[in-house]
Write a protein that holds these residues in place. Structure first.
Motif, PDB file in Angstrom:
ATOM      1  N   THR A 121       0.847  -1.191   0.000  1.00 29.69           N
ATOM      2  CA  THR A 121       0.000   0.000   0.000  1.00 29.69           C
ATOM      3  C   THR A 121       0.881   1.240   0.000  1.00 29.69           C
ATOM      4  OG1 THR A 121      -0.089   0.070   2.407  1.00 29.69           O
ATOM      5  CG2 THR A 121      -1.828  -1.157   1.292  1.00 29.69           C
ATOM      6  N   SER A 122       0.407   2.256  -0.665  1.00 29.00           N
ATOM      7  CA  SER A 122       1.149   3.509  -0.635  1.00 29.00           C
ATOM      8  C   SER A 122       0.359   4.506   0.179  1.00 29.00           C
ATOM      9  CB  SER A 122       1.371   4.045  -2.054  1.00 29.00           C
ATOM     10  OG  SER A 122       0.179   4.546  -2.578  1.00 29.00           O
ATOM     11  N   SER A 123       1.065   5.223   0.999  1.00 29.65           N
ATOM     12  CA  SER A 123       0.380   6.230   1.804  1.00 29.65           C
ATOM     13  C   SER A 123       0.521   7.574   1.125  1.00 29.65           C
ATOM     14  CB  SER A 123       0.980   6.274   3.207  1.00 29.65           C
ATOM     15  OG  SER A 123       2.336   6.642   3.125  1.00 29.65           O
ATOM     16  N   PHE A 124      -0.479   8.394   1.260  1.00 30.02           N
ATOM     17  CA  PHE A 124      -0.418   9.745   0.723  1.00 30.02           C
ATOM     18  C   PHE A 124      -1.086  10.653   1.730  1.00 30.02           C
ATOM     19  CE2 PHE A 124      -4.178   7.711  -0.944  1.00 30.02           C
ATOM     20  CZ  PHE A 124      -5.172   8.635  -0.757  1.00 30.02           C
ATOM     21  N   ARG A 125      -0.903  11.945   1.533  1.00 26.03           N
ATOM     22  CA  ARG A 125      -1.520  12.878   2.469  1.00 26.03           C
ATOM     23  C   ARG A 125      -2.245  13.961   1.687  1.00 26.03           C
ATOM     24  NH1 ARG A 125       2.160  17.189   4.813  1.00 26.03           N
ATOM     25  NH2 ARG A 125       3.491  17.716   3.068  1.00 26.03           N
ATOM     26  N   LEU A 126      -3.284  14.487   2.297  1.00 23.01           N
ATOM     27  CA  LEU A 126      -4.105  15.540   1.710  1.00 23.01           C
ATOM     28  C   LEU A 126      -3.463  16.885   2.027  1.00 23.01           C
ATOM     29  CD1 LEU A 126      -6.760  16.500   0.392  1.00 23.01           C
ATOM     30  CD2 LEU A 126      -7.796  16.400   2.660  1.00 23.01           C
ATOM     31  N   LEU A 127      -3.224  17.686   0.975  1.00 20.98           N
ATOM     32  CA  LEU A 127      -2.598  18.989   1.175  1.00 20.98           C
ATOM     33  C   LEU A 127      -3.602  20.137   1.151  1.00 20.98           C
ATOM     34  CD1 LEU A 127       0.548  18.572  -1.096  1.00 20.98           C
ATOM     35  CD2 LEU A 127       0.397  18.335   1.374  1.00 20.98           C
ATOM     36  N   HIS A 128      -4.514  20.115   0.156  1.00 21.61           N
ATOM     37  CA  HIS A 128      -5.417  21.257  -0.028  1.00 21.61           C
ATOM     38  C   HIS A 128      -6.658  20.798  -0.783  1.00 21.61           C
ATOM     39  CE1 HIS A 128      -6.450  25.493  -0.412  1.00 21.61           C
ATOM     40  NE2 HIS A 128      -6.678  25.304  -1.696  1.00 21.61           N
ATOM     41  N   VAL A 129      -7.798  21.451  -0.505  1.00 18.93           N
ATOM     42  CA  VAL A 129      -9.046  21.165  -1.208  1.00 18.93           C
ATOM     43  C   VAL A 129      -9.606  22.476  -1.726  1.00 18.93           C
ATOM     44  CG1 VAL A 129     -11.404  20.310  -0.977  1.00 18.93           C
ATOM     45  CG2 VAL A 129      -9.553  19.132   0.189  1.00 18.93           C
ATOM     46  N   SER A 130     -10.035  22.472  -2.997  1.00 17.98           N
ATOM     47  CA  SER A 130     -10.615  23.672  -3.587  1.00 17.98           C
ATOM     48  C   SER A 130     -11.357  23.289  -4.858  1.00 17.98           C
ATOM     49  CB  SER A 130      -9.513  24.673  -3.912  1.00 17.98           C
ATOM     50  OG  SER A 130     -10.063  25.818  -4.509  1.00 17.98           O
ATOM     51  N   ASN A 131     -12.500  23.935  -5.094  1.00 19.72           N
ATOM     52  CA  ASN A 131     -13.294  23.742  -6.316  1.00 19.72           C
ATOM     53  C   ASN A 131     -13.623  22.276  -6.591  1.00 19.72           C
ATOM     54  OD1 ASN A 131     -13.305  26.458  -6.853  1.00 19.72           O
ATOM     55  ND2 ASN A 131     -11.569  26.377  -8.237  1.00 19.72           N
ATOM     56  N   GLU A 137      -0.390  14.290  -1.953  1.00 20.40           N
ATOM     57  CA  GLU A 137       1.039  14.076  -2.145  1.00 20.40           C
ATOM     58  C   GLU A 137       1.409  12.701  -1.644  1.00 20.40           C
ATOM     59  OE1 GLU A 137       5.125  16.418  -1.044  1.00 20.40           O
ATOM     60  OE2 GLU A 137       3.629  16.231   0.528  1.00 20.40           O
ATOM     61  N   ASP A 138       2.227  12.008  -2.427  1.00 25.51           N
ATOM     62  CA  ASP A 138       2.814  10.757  -1.982  1.00 25.51           C
ATOM     63  C   ASP A 138       4.301  10.819  -2.316  1.00 25.51           C
ATOM     64  OD1 ASP A 138       2.932  10.289  -4.704  1.00 25.51           O
ATOM     65  OD2 ASP A 138       2.056   8.302  -4.621  1.00 25.51           O
ATOM     66  N   PRO A 139       5.074   9.804  -1.997  1.00 29.16           N
ATOM     67  CA  PRO A 139       6.524   9.893  -2.249  1.00 29.16           C
ATOM     68  C   PRO A 139       6.893  10.123  -3.717  1.00 29.16           C
ATOM     69  CG  PRO A 139       6.065   8.094  -0.737  1.00 29.16           C
ATOM     70  CD  PRO A 139       4.744   8.606  -1.214  1.00 29.16           C
ATOM     71  N   SER A 140       6.020   9.767  -4.652  1.00 28.54           N
ATOM     72  CA  SER A 140       6.370   9.935  -6.069  1.00 28.54           C
ATOM     73  C   SER A 140       5.948  11.279  -6.638  1.00 28.54           C
ATOM     74  CB  SER A 140       5.736   8.817  -6.899  1.00 28.54           C
ATOM     75  OG  SER A 140       4.333   8.906  -6.850  1.00 28.54           O
ATOM     76  N   GLY A 141       5.165  12.086  -5.907  1.00 27.65           N
ATOM     77  CA  GLY A 141       4.807  13.406  -6.423  1.00 27.65           C
ATOM     78  C   GLY A 141       3.504  13.934  -5.860  1.00 27.65           C
ATOM     79  N   MET A 142       3.025  15.031  -6.473  1.00 27.16           N
ATOM     80  CA  MET A 142       1.779  15.675  -6.053  1.00 27.16           C
ATOM     81  C   MET A 142       0.761  15.536  -7.187  1.00 27.16           C
ATOM     82  SD  MET A 142       3.462  19.069  -4.342  1.00 27.16           S
ATOM     83  CE  MET A 142       1.951  19.861  -3.989  1.00 27.16           C
ATOM     84  N   TYR A 143      -0.522  15.362  -6.825  1.00 29.61           N
ATOM     85  CA  TYR A 143      -1.568  15.136  -7.808  1.00 29.61           C
ATOM     86  C   TYR A 143      -2.812  15.936  -7.452  1.00 29.61           C
ATOM     87  CZ  TYR A 143       1.419  11.057  -8.364  1.00 29.61           C
ATOM     88  OH  TYR A 143       2.498  10.244  -8.527  1.00 29.61           O
ATOM     89  N   GLU A 175     -11.143   4.332   3.683  1.00 25.49           N
ATOM     90  CA  GLU A 175     -10.103   5.047   4.427  1.00 25.49           C
ATOM     91  C   GLU A 175     -10.327   6.548   4.321  1.00 25.49           C
ATOM     92  OE1 GLU A 175      -6.419   3.739   2.851  1.00 25.49           O
ATOM     93  OE2 GLU A 175      -6.712   1.666   3.421  1.00 25.49           O
ATOM     94  N   THR A 176     -10.027   7.259   5.395  1.00 26.04           N
ATOM     95  CA  THR A 176     -10.182   8.720   5.382  1.00 26.04           C
ATOM     96  C   THR A 176      -8.819   9.364   5.553  1.00 26.04           C
ATOM     97  OG1 THR A 176     -10.577   8.803   7.765  1.00 26.04           O
ATOM     98  CG2 THR A 176     -12.515   8.662   6.339  1.00 26.04           C
ATOM     99  N   TYR A 177      -8.614  10.452   4.825  1.00 33.22           N
ATOM    100  CA  TYR A 177      -7.380  11.230   4.923  1.00 33.22           C
ATOM    101  C   TYR A 177      -7.771  12.658   5.217  1.00 33.22           C
ATOM    102  CZ  TYR A 177      -5.177   7.207   2.732  1.00 33.22           C
ATOM    103  OH  TYR A 177      -4.727   5.955   2.452  1.00 33.22           O
ATOM    104  N   GLN A 178      -7.105  13.269   6.184  1.00 35.00           N
ATOM    105  CA  GLN A 178      -7.440  14.624   6.629  1.00 35.00           C
ATOM    106  C   GLN A 178      -6.227  15.529   6.430  1.00 35.00           C
ATOM    107  OE1 GLN A 178      -9.354  14.877  10.473  1.00 35.00           O
ATOM    108  NE2 GLN A 178      -7.978  16.507  11.072  1.00 35.00           N
ATOM    109  N   ASN A 179      -6.497  16.799   6.027  1.00 29.72           N
ATOM    110  CA  ASN A 179      -5.358  17.710   5.888  1.00 29.72           C
ATOM    111  C   ASN A 179      -4.951  18.237   7.242  1.00 29.72           C
ATOM    112  OD1 ASN A 179      -7.528  19.415   6.294  1.00 29.72           O
ATOM    113  ND2 ASN A 179      -6.828  20.938   4.840  1.00 29.72           N
ATOM    114  N   ASN A 180      -3.683  18.571   7.374  1.00 28.12           N
ATOM    115  CA  ASN A 180      -3.155  19.005   8.678  1.00 28.12           C
ATOM    116  C   ASN A 180      -3.202  20.496   8.804  1.00 28.12           C
ATOM    117  OD1 ASN A 180      -2.649  16.341   9.084  1.00 28.12           O
ATOM    118  ND2 ASN A 180      -0.542  16.448   8.433  1.00 28.12           N
TER     119      ASN A 180
END
Length: 180
Positions: A121-131, A137-143, A175-180
């Motif tokens: 499994t790859s973990s990623f994190r939520l950076l920003h939400v808009s529109n 973001e995960d270790p391979s980049g931002m999407y 699974e839920t991911y929350q921005n910090n």
């Protein structure tokens, strides 16, 4: 006396030509001076005709309204050439070369916990939400993803919600991911 009159008439004609030339040059100079004074104001009030076309921008942090793109990462080693796809693949070796987890079993009266997460499994994190889109973001980049996009853990983005003032994304795996 005739010659004297002719010289005087010629002199008056020459004077008239000089006066006409002076007046023409004066008028031309004043016209150029007026145009020189007026042109900067014309440019100022018609900037759309003379200015450079610059893309519209704002100081907001809103994300652009792009269509969603699927997010996936494929190793170059996993890609198959067309010529190799037709060849028969060797049978899978049934020999087990790894240890079996003790998850669920108990040791000394309490449950055994895994020390290390499963590497698949790859973990990623939520950076920003808009529109209606989320920046992850995960270790391979931002999407930039939206509902229905494939996420790095091969699940789909189910919902984007705001819970207790913080943005949360929920995947199709629950699974839920929350921005910090």
């Amino acid at each position: 006396m005739a010659e004297f009159d002719d010289e005087r008439i010629a002199s008056l004609n020459q004077h008239r030509k000089t006066v006409m030339l002076d007046r023409f040059l004066t008028f031309t100079g004043l016209a150029l001076a007026g145009a020189s004074a007026f042109f900067p104001w014309y440019v100022f009030f018609n900037a759309d005709k003379f200015g450079m076309n610059v893309a519209a921008s704002s100081n907001s942090r809103e994300l652009p309204n792009w269509p969603a793109r699927n997010v996936f990462s494929v190793s170059p080693l996993a890609m198959v050439n067309k010529n190799e796809a037709d060849r028969k693949q060797p049978a899978v070796d049934p020999l087990t070369t790894a240890t079996v987890s003790d998850l669920g079993k108990e040791r000394q009266g309490r449950a055994i916990l895994e020390d290390q997460p499963f590497p698949g499994t790859s973990s990623f994190r939520l950076l920003h939400v808009s529109n209606g889109r989320a920046l992850i973001e995960d270790p391979s980049g931002m999407y930039v993803v939206r509902v229905g996009s494939i996420l790095p853990d091969q699940s789909r983005l189910a919902t984007i919600e705001q819970r207790q003032g913080k943005w949360v994304i929920v995947t199709s795996k629950g699974e839920t991911y929350q921005n910090n």
